[in-house]
Design a protein around this motif. Structure first.
Motif, PDB file in Angstrom:
ATOM      1  N   LEU A 141       0.829  -1.208   0.000  1.00 21.48           N
ATOM      2  CA  LEU A 141       0.000   0.000   0.000  1.00 21.48           C
ATOM      3  C   LEU A 141       0.864   1.258   0.000  1.00 21.48           C
ATOM      4  CD1 LEU A 141      -2.621  -1.275   2.563  1.00 21.48           C
ATOM      5  CD2 LEU A 141      -3.201  -0.468   0.264  1.00 21.48           C
ATOM      6  N   ARG A 142       1.910   1.253   0.788  1.00 25.25           N
ATOM      7  CA  ARG A 142       2.787   2.424   0.858  1.00 25.25           C
ATOM      8  C   ARG A 142       3.604   2.582  -0.426  1.00 25.25           C
ATOM      9  NH1 ARG A 142       5.332   1.494   6.767  1.00 25.25           N
ATOM     10  NH2 ARG A 142       6.600   3.360   6.238  1.00 25.25           N
ATOM     11  N   PHE A 143       3.922   1.479  -1.087  1.00 25.20           N
ATOM     12  CA  PHE A 143       4.593   1.556  -2.393  1.00 25.20           C
ATOM     13  C   PHE A 143       3.695   2.241  -3.416  1.00 25.20           C
ATOM     14  CE2 PHE A 143       4.968  -0.064  -6.692  1.00 25.20           C
ATOM     15  CZ  PHE A 143       6.308   0.138  -6.978  1.00 25.20           C
ATOM     16  N   VAL A 144       2.438   1.811  -3.487  1.00 28.92           N
ATOM     17  CA  VAL A 144       1.506   2.419  -4.445  1.00 28.92           C
ATOM     18  C   VAL A 144       1.373   3.912  -4.161  1.00 28.92           C
ATOM     19  CG1 VAL A 144      -0.882   2.472  -5.246  1.00 28.92           C
ATOM     20  CG2 VAL A 144       0.256   0.273  -4.860  1.00 28.92           C
ATOM     21  N   ARG A 145       1.229   4.271  -2.891  1.00 28.13           N
ATOM     22  CA  ARG A 145       1.126   5.683  -2.529  1.00 28.13           C
ATOM     23  C   ARG A 145       2.390   6.442  -2.937  1.00 28.13           C
ATOM     24  NH1 ARG A 145       0.309   7.045   3.757  1.00 28.13           N
ATOM     25  NH2 ARG A 145       2.408   6.133   3.810  1.00 28.13           N
ATOM     26  N   ALA A 146       3.552   5.846  -2.707  1.00 29.25           N
ATOM     27  CA  ALA A 146       4.813   6.498  -3.069  1.00 29.25           C
ATOM     28  C   ALA A 146       4.906   6.704  -4.578  1.00 29.25           C
ATOM     29  CB  ALA A 146       5.997   5.669  -2.573  1.00 29.25           C
ATOM     30  N   TYR A 147       4.482   5.703  -5.344  1.00 32.40           N
ATOM     31  CA  TYR A 147       4.514   5.857  -6.801  1.00 32.40           C
ATOM     32  C   TYR A 147       3.623   7.018  -7.240  1.00 32.40           C
ATOM     33  CZ  TYR A 147       3.626   5.177 -11.725  1.00 32.40           C
ATOM     34  OH  TYR A 147       3.473   5.397 -13.083  1.00 32.40           O
ATOM     35  N   CYS A 148       2.421   7.079  -6.689  1.00 29.88           N
ATOM     36  CA  CYS A 148       1.504   8.167  -7.065  1.00 29.88           C
ATOM     37  C   CYS A 148       2.110   9.524  -6.752  1.00 29.88           C
ATOM     38  CB  CYS A 148       0.163   7.996  -6.358  1.00 29.88           C
ATOM     39  SG  CYS A 148      -0.806   6.591  -6.937  1.00 29.88           S
ATOM     40  N   TYR A 149       2.708   9.660  -5.577  1.00 31.42           N
ATOM     41  CA  TYR A 149       3.332  10.934  -5.241  1.00 31.42           C
ATOM     42  C   TYR A 149       4.528  11.238  -6.142  1.00 31.42           C
ATOM     43  CZ  TYR A 149       0.534  12.198  -1.181  1.00 31.42           C
ATOM     44  OH  TYR A 149      -0.510  12.598  -0.365  1.00 31.42           O
ATOM     45  N   SER A 150       5.259  10.198  -6.552  1.00 33.69           N
ATOM     46  CA  SER A 150       6.404  10.436  -7.438  1.00 33.69           C
ATOM     47  C   SER A 150       5.952  11.013  -8.770  1.00 33.69           C
ATOM     48  CB  SER A 150       7.183   9.133  -7.660  1.00 33.69           C
ATOM     49  OG  SER A 150       6.528   8.262  -8.570  1.00 33.69           O
ATOM     50  N   TYR A 214      13.042  -0.752  -4.940  1.00 28.91           N
ATOM     51  CA  TYR A 214      14.371  -0.160  -5.106  1.00 28.91           C
ATOM     52  C   TYR A 214      14.492   0.569  -6.438  1.00 28.91           C
ATOM     53  CZ  TYR A 214      16.444  -2.088  -0.871  1.00 28.91           C
ATOM     54  OH  TYR A 214      16.752  -2.342   0.445  1.00 28.91           O
ATOM     55  N   MET A 215      13.798   0.091  -7.455  1.00 28.99           N
ATOM     56  CA  MET A 215      13.828   0.800  -8.740  1.00 28.99           C
ATOM     57  C   MET A 215      13.129   2.150  -8.631  1.00 28.99           C
ATOM     58  SD  MET A 215      12.645  -0.451 -12.519  1.00 28.99           S
ATOM     59  CE  MET A 215      12.691   0.705 -13.909  1.00 28.99           C
ATOM     60  N   LEU A 216      11.978   2.193  -7.957  1.00 27.90           N
ATOM     61  CA  LEU A 216      11.296   3.460  -7.761  1.00 27.90           C
ATOM     62  C   LEU A 216      12.171   4.409  -6.951  1.00 27.90           C
ATOM     63  CD1 LEU A 216       8.884   5.340  -7.979  1.00 27.90           C
ATOM     64  CD2 LEU A 216       7.817   4.127  -6.054  1.00 27.90           C
ATOM     65  N   LYS A 217      12.836   3.889  -5.935  1.00 25.46           N
ATOM     66  CA  LYS A 217      13.735   4.715  -5.138  1.00 25.46           C
ATOM     67  C   LYS A 217      14.853   5.280  -6.013  1.00 25.46           C
ATOM     68  CE  LYS A 217      16.539   4.688  -0.910  1.00 25.46           C
ATOM     69  NZ  LYS A 217      17.018   3.875   0.242  1.00 25.46           N
ATOM     70  N   ALA A 218      15.393   4.448  -6.898  1.00 27.13           N
ATOM     71  CA  ALA A 218      16.459   4.902  -7.796  1.00 27.13           C
ATOM     72  C   ALA A 218      15.961   5.993  -8.724  1.00 27.13           C
ATOM     73  CB  ALA A 218      16.994   3.719  -8.600  1.00 27.13           C
ATOM     74  N   ARG A 219      14.761   5.823  -9.267  1.00 24.81           N
ATOM     75  CA  ARG A 219      14.216   6.820 -10.195  1.00 24.81           C
ATOM     76  C   ARG A 219      13.972   8.148  -9.475  1.00 24.81           C
ATOM     77  NH1 ARG A 219       8.487   6.197 -13.300  1.00 24.81           N
ATOM     78  NH2 ARG A 219       9.479   4.558 -14.565  1.00 24.81           N
ATOM     79  N   VAL A 220      13.355   8.098  -8.301  1.00 26.23           N
ATOM     80  CA  VAL A 220      13.073   9.331  -7.563  1.00 26.23           C
ATOM     81  C   VAL A 220      14.377  10.023  -7.164  1.00 26.23           C
ATOM     82  CG1 VAL A 220      12.049  10.273  -5.450  1.00 26.23           C
ATOM     83  CG2 VAL A 220      10.830   8.524  -6.768  1.00 26.23           C
ATOM     84  N   ALA A 221      15.346   9.262  -6.694  1.00 28.00           N
ATOM     85  CA  ALA A 221      16.634   9.847  -6.295  1.00 28.00           C
ATOM     86  C   ALA A 221      17.361  10.445  -7.504  1.00 28.00           C
ATOM     87  CB  ALA A 221      17.503   8.795  -5.618  1.00 28.00           C
ATOM     88  N   LEU A 222      17.306   9.765  -8.636  1.00 27.86           N
ATOM     89  CA  LEU A 222      17.953  10.290  -9.843  1.00 27.86           C
ATOM     90  C   LEU A 222      17.322  11.595 -10.274  1.00 27.86           C
ATOM     91  CD1 LEU A 222      20.030   9.697 -12.176  1.00 27.86           C
ATOM     92  CD2 LEU A 222      18.088   8.751 -13.433  1.00 27.86           C
ATOM     93  N   LYS A 228      24.392   9.445  -5.880  1.00 28.24           N
ATOM     94  CA  LYS A 228      24.922   8.302  -5.135  1.00 28.24           C
ATOM     95  C   LYS A 228      23.787   7.422  -4.624  1.00 28.24           C
ATOM     96  CE  LYS A 228      29.278  10.415  -3.611  1.00 28.24           C
ATOM     97  NZ  LYS A 228      30.112   9.607  -4.526  1.00 28.24           N
ATOM     98  N   ASP A 229      22.748   8.054  -4.086  1.00 27.90           N
ATOM     99  CA  ASP A 229      21.596   7.294  -3.595  1.00 27.90           C
ATOM    100  C   ASP A 229      20.926   6.539  -4.742  1.00 27.90           C
ATOM    101  OD1 ASP A 229      22.084   8.312  -1.084  1.00 27.90           O
ATOM    102  OD2 ASP A 229      20.518   9.844  -1.202  1.00 27.90           O
ATOM    103  N   ALA A 230      20.823   7.204  -5.891  1.00 29.98           N
ATOM    104  CA  ALA A 230      20.186   6.562  -7.040  1.00 29.98           C
ATOM    105  C   ALA A 230      20.998   5.363  -7.509  1.00 29.98           C
ATOM    106  CB  ALA A 230      20.028   7.568  -8.173  1.00 29.98           C
ATOM    107  N   ALA A 231      22.312   5.520  -7.591  1.00 31.29           N
ATOM    108  CA  ALA A 231      23.160   4.416  -8.040  1.00 31.29           C
ATOM    109  C   ALA A 231      23.095   3.239  -7.076  1.00 31.29           C
ATOM    110  CB  ALA A 231      24.598   4.902  -8.199  1.00 31.29           C
ATOM    111  N   THR A 232      23.108   3.546  -5.780  1.00 34.61           N
ATOM    112  CA  THR A 232      23.036   2.477  -4.774  1.00 34.61           C
ATOM    113  C   THR A 232      21.722   1.716  -4.870  1.00 34.61           C
ATOM    114  OG1 THR A 232      24.490   3.691  -3.272  1.00 34.61           O
ATOM    115  CG2 THR A 232      23.092   1.985  -2.303  1.00 34.61           C
TER     116      THR A 232
END
Length: 589
Positions: A141-150, A214-222, A228-232
């Motif tokens: 649920l929190r992933f879906v919410r995070a994607y929408c906010y992204s 982790y892919m969503l995290k990479a995209r948002v960080a990029l 560095k956060d995106a690459a990690t």
């Protein structure tokens, strides 16, 4: 499913109908009006609420086409049939009631509301669930919410950051700054990623996985330039993908690229078609559609296909994209000895024909010829269906219809021939839509490393893996950071074409102000051209034209980009009217 017009209604929503999935195929079930106070009453209802949130994302469309396959058609690489909703975004003329720009706000906040309907009461169920099951449900649920906010922050900048349901008496919520929402997303993904299964391929990848998080995290960080956060994060997603996700090789129809309609039809459906969504390891997260569920279909194929191919040619690649594809020696067309302007589609990057439909080739079963010099063309469906060994001639509507392709080209990705053998001119499709795929993950990793100037073998390998799949030469070694950046931007432009990411790339690279100012080139009449139309490519792999020569052959579309305005879309007027605490983005009234 009821749709909502403004955030105040969304914030106060109660679930009146929930989508449940049988092996992740949604079936409509009425819950007879559970309230936000009592729902979910048990783990099954909570799971159904989660599935309702997933299903709501599939409502994100425009012109009955999933939004992911709309966005590139308001950039330099794709073109939509001229009209208010799609011409205004490329001419700096968007209004606050534009249907295209209003839809993401409405759908994403409605999806967030669905997540909150479950999340607000989920802890009451903790004692009745295993820790693993509870943590996974909470994380999804929190992933879906995070994607929408992204998506919301990239389109609109600062938006109301809601972390719980809001009732009507307290529904006026101001925007939080983009950076604050961005950090919320990254913190959420850090908290929940490892609580998700590495893969959910058993459900057709329509449910969130650890790799997807982790892919969503990479995209948002990029996008936030936190390289560095995106690459990690991207490296973690790639490592987790071992044995689970990978690129899928093109099928044997890659042998038809660069050739004419008589040999066969290039077909990437083993990746982007029905078969691909069932078996390709490339997909990490997918939006699911189902023909058996009312309202859970789209008309993407109809809007994309040729006039002869039961479509209306609504979207198509631009001449600018066609000219971008390198020759098969890895050189741009302005430098390669293998480029012949009199035969411009030969000896090119195979993705030109695998992803785009151009003159003289076969497309959805017909010879595709936008030029009026072809009054008749071949219909290959009798050959395809086995009813005749020869293809008869038919009148060429793709050259004569007033609403034929406006760019002179059409998208082959993500067309699937299966839909055209069974649907009528007004038919619908339930072809899934990929949101995350492994090719983008590799490019996220490579870009983050390049921009951080932390360049090593893995950067080359991430890009070369995609180029090898496309039968293209590997990058030369010892490139500078600027040269690698240009190579990376080429790969994103051609590999991710019509995946819906170009609009964001133009803005985050700060090149929209040049790329989307002036003209983009089209070739509606399929005219031949000379080598002199292009003089080179800039550092972002955008063609540089000899305009005086180019307009002898190509038509143009004027494009306008105003800085300090067109970085973002306007907040919808309906939302401004309903929530007086919202502030309009700069440049809009």
């Amino acid at each position: 499913m009821k749709r909502f017009n403004n955030i105040t209604k969304i914030a106060a929503v109660t679930i009146g109908a929930i989508i449940t999935l049988n092996a992740c195929k949604p079936d409509l079930i009425s819950l007879n009006g559970p309230s936000t106070g009592s729902f979910p009453a048990n783990a099954k209802e909570a799971e159904m609420g989660l599935f309702g949130a997933y299903q709501n994302i599939s409502k994100l469309d425009a012109a009955s086409t999933p939004m992911w396959h709309v966005m590139d058609n308001i950039t330099d690489i794709g073109f939509a049939r001229p009209g208010t909703n799609y011409t205004s975004p490329i001419t700096s003329a968007i209004t606050t009631d534009n249907a295209l720009v209003n839809k993401p706000w409405q759908v994403h906040f409605a999806t967030i509301a669905r997540c909150h309907t479950v999340l607000d009461n989920l802890e009451k169920l903790k004692a009745s669930m295993t820790e693993t099951a509870y943590d996974q449900l909470d994380a999804e649920l929190r992933f879906v919410r995070a994607y929408c906010y992204s998506q919301l922050i990239e389109l609109y900048g600062g938006v109301p950051l809601l972390t719980h349901s809001v009732d009507l008496s307290n529904a006026s919520v101001p925007q939080s700054p983009k950076a604050e929402v961005e950090q919320f997303i990254l913190d959420e993904l850090t908290a929940i990623a490892d609580k998700l299964p590495i893969s959910q391929s058993q459900f057709g990848n329509v449910r969130a996985s650890r790799v997807a998080a982790y892919m969503l995290k990479a995209r948002v960080a990029l996008y936030a330039k936190k390289y560095k956060d995106a690459a990690t994060a991207a490296n973690t997603a790639i490592s987790l993908s071992a044995g689970v996700h990978d690129l899928t090789e093109f099928n044997s129809t890659i042998n038809y690229v660069g050739k004419d309609h008589t040999v066969g039809e290039p077909d990437a459906s083993n990746i982007f078609g029905h078969a691909g969504f069932k078996s390709s390891k490339e997909w990490i997260w997918v939006a699911e559609y189902n023909m058996n569920i009312p309202g859970n279909t789209h008309n993407q194929q109809y809007y994309s296909a040729s006039r002869l191919g039961k479509g209306v040619c609504y979207w198509g690649p631009t001449q600018d994209l066609i000219n971008t594809f390198q020759c098969d020696d890895g050189l741009p067309i302005t430098e390669s000895p293998r480029y012949d302007a009199s035969k411009p589609f030969e000896n090119r990057d195979p993705r030109l024909d695998m992803y785009c439909a151009r003159p003289h080739m076969r497309y959805v079963g017909y010879q595709f010829e936008p030029a009026t010099s072809f009054p008749q063309v071949k219909n290959y469906w009798p050959v395809i269906n086995g009813t005749s060994p020869t293809a008869p001639n038919v009148a060429n509507a793709d050259a004569t219809n007033a609403f034929r392709s406006f760019s002179g080209y059409l998208w082959r990705k993500p067309i699937d021939l299966v839909d055209f053998g069974s649907t009528s001119v007004s038919g619908v499709s339930d072809l899934n839509v990929g949101i995350f795929r492994f090719a983008e993950l590799l490019l996220l990793y490579a870009e983050a490393k390049i921009e951080d100037n932390d360049i090593d073998y893995t950067v080359y390998e991430a890009i070369n893996k995609i180029r090898r799949r496309a039968k293209m030469p590997e990058l030369p070694t010892s490139l500078t950071q600027a040269q690698l950046r240009k190579a990376l931007r080429y790969e994103r432009k051609v590999e991710l074409a019509n995946d819906g990411l170009r609009w964001y790339d133009l803005r985050r690279w700060n090149i929209a102000k040049t790329v989307m100012n002036g003209v983009i080139y089209l070739n509606r009449d399929a005219k031949a051209w000379t080598k002199e139309v292009i003089t080179g490519f800039d550092e972002s792999y955008t063609p540089i034209y000899n305009h005086a020569e180019a307009v002898k052959y190509f038509t143009t579309q004027q494009v306008v980009y105003q800085e300090n305005k067109d970085e973002l879309w306007p907040v919808p007027k309906s939302e401004m009217d309903a929530n007086k605490k919202l502030e309009q983005n700069p440049g809009y009234k």
